[in-house]
Design an enzyme around this catalytic site. Sequence first.
Site, PDB file in Angstrom:
ATOM      1  N   ASP A   1      -6.468   0.490  11.376  1.00 23.05           N
ATOM      2  CA  ASP A   1      -7.624   1.374  11.215  1.00 23.05           C
ATOM      3  C   ASP A   1      -7.220   2.742  11.750  1.00 23.05           C
ATOM      4  OD1 ASP A   1     -10.205   1.825  10.265  1.00 23.05           O
ATOM      5  OD2 ASP A   1     -11.077   1.652  12.256  1.00 23.05           O
TER       6      ASP A   1
ATOM      7  N   HIS B   1       0.780   9.478  12.440  1.00 20.27           N
ATOM      8  CA  HIS B   1       0.121   8.449  13.234  1.00 20.27           C
ATOM      9  C   HIS B   1       0.432   7.047  12.708  1.00 20.27           C
ATOM     10  CE1 HIS B   1      -1.990  10.287   9.973  1.00 20.27           C
ATOM     11  NE2 HIS B   1      -2.753   9.226   9.793  1.00 20.27           N
TER      12      HIS B   1
ATOM     13  N   THR C   1      -5.004  -5.507   3.754  1.00 20.18           N
ATOM     14  CA  THR C   1      -5.268  -4.314   2.952  1.00 20.18           C
ATOM     15  C   THR C   1      -4.906  -4.616   1.504  1.00 20.18           C
ATOM     16  OG1 THR C   1      -4.797  -1.927   2.744  1.00 20.18           O
ATOM     17  CG2 THR C   1      -2.933  -3.338   3.225  1.00 20.18           C
TER      18      THR C   1
HETATM   19  P1  IMP Z   1      -7.946   4.116   6.872  1.00 14.79           P
HETATM   20  O1  IMP Z   1      -8.315   3.434   8.151  1.00 14.79           O
HETATM   21  O2  IMP Z   1      -6.455   4.136   6.617  1.00 14.79           O
HETATM   22  O3  IMP Z   1      -8.717   3.610   5.694  1.00 14.79           O
HETATM   23  O4  IMP Z   1      -8.344   5.653   7.011  1.00 14.79           O
HETATM   24  C1  IMP Z   1      -9.630   6.065   7.394  1.00 14.79           C
HETATM   25  C2  IMP Z   1      -9.894   7.496   6.960  1.00 14.79           C
HETATM   26  O5  IMP Z   1      -8.925   8.387   7.523  1.00 14.79           O
HETATM   27  C3  IMP Z   1      -9.880   7.763   5.454  1.00 14.79           C
HETATM   28  O6  IMP Z   1     -10.922   8.685   5.185  1.00 14.79           O
HETATM   29  C4  IMP Z   1      -8.591   8.443   5.185  1.00 14.79           C
HETATM   30  O7  IMP Z   1      -8.708   9.367   4.130  1.00 14.79           O
HETATM   31  C5  IMP Z   1      -8.325   9.160   6.500  1.00 14.79           C
HETATM   32  N1  IMP Z   1      -6.890   9.165   6.733  1.00 14.79           N
HETATM   33  C6  IMP Z   1      -6.164   8.119   7.194  1.00 14.79           C
HETATM   34  N2  IMP Z   1      -4.862   8.446   7.261  1.00 14.79           N
HETATM   35  C7  IMP Z   1      -4.794   9.733   6.851  1.00 14.79           C
HETATM   36  C8  IMP Z   1      -3.702  10.620   6.681  1.00 14.79           C
HETATM   37  O8  IMP Z   1      -2.529  10.297   6.908  1.00 14.79           O
HETATM   38  N3  IMP Z   1      -4.008  11.856   6.227  1.00 14.79           N
HETATM   39  C9  IMP Z   1      -5.263  12.255   5.940  1.00 14.79           C
HETATM   40  N4  IMP Z   1      -6.318  11.468   6.046  1.00 14.79           N
HETATM   41  C10 IMP Z   1      -6.080  10.196   6.513  1.00 14.79           C
END
Ligand code: IMP
Length: 193
Positions: free
Chosen positions: A69, A178, A8
């Site tokens: 993810d 999470h 990342t």
């Molecule tokens: P990523 O895998 O961390 O890039 O997250 C994927 C999607 O989930 C993105 O649209 C983030 O905005 C949303 N997302 C991930 N974690 C959170 C969180 O803790 N709060 C709100 N949205 C989240």
Amino acid sequence: MKQLVFATNNAHKLDEIRAMVGNDFHILSLADIDCHTDIPETADTLEGNALIKARYVYENYGLDCFADDTGLEVEALGGAPGVHTARYAYPDRHDPVANTRKLLAELEGNANRRAAFRTAIALIQSGEEHLFEGRVDGLIATEERGTEGFGYDPVFIPEDTGKTFAELGVDVKNQISHRARAVQRLCQYLLQP
Ligand code: IMP
């Protein structure tokens, strides 16, 4: 010190994990290893996408690595947006405001607001693959509430709190989210004696 790449460039995620592993691991970002590829996430599960990213780094750079993810799984929508959480509103771009608006519109008038945020982490150490999961169950609010956090935080109410992540604030969220739960499991594994 042992080295580990986190696939990342998200500064917040890097700070979080560095604080948790302390001095036992030196955590490198993709930029630190000169990897500037936007690794395609083409799997149909969160675990699959995390593995794609970790394998990309392991296979191309020969370095131990982990990747994450995250998806929001809404019961009334059959588990959607799931792997499409980031690009829910527009398939070709990440627009968090439009994503939240679309989710509220899809659930308009629906009494079943149950949902879960799930994070999968894939770790590859010396070629061995391990998966870790973090999950928080909750409800989707009927309108946006709160100002902290990011993404879907203004509409996600973790169970037993009655408040959205955006109302609870980052400190509380980082204890129960999470991602925090998945990272805790990863760290328990990495730091075991
Ligand atoms: P990523 O895998 O961390 O890039 O997250 C994927 C999607 O989930 C993105 O649209 C983030 O905005 C949303 N997302 C991930 N974690 C959170 C969180 O803790 N709060 C709100 N949205 C989240």
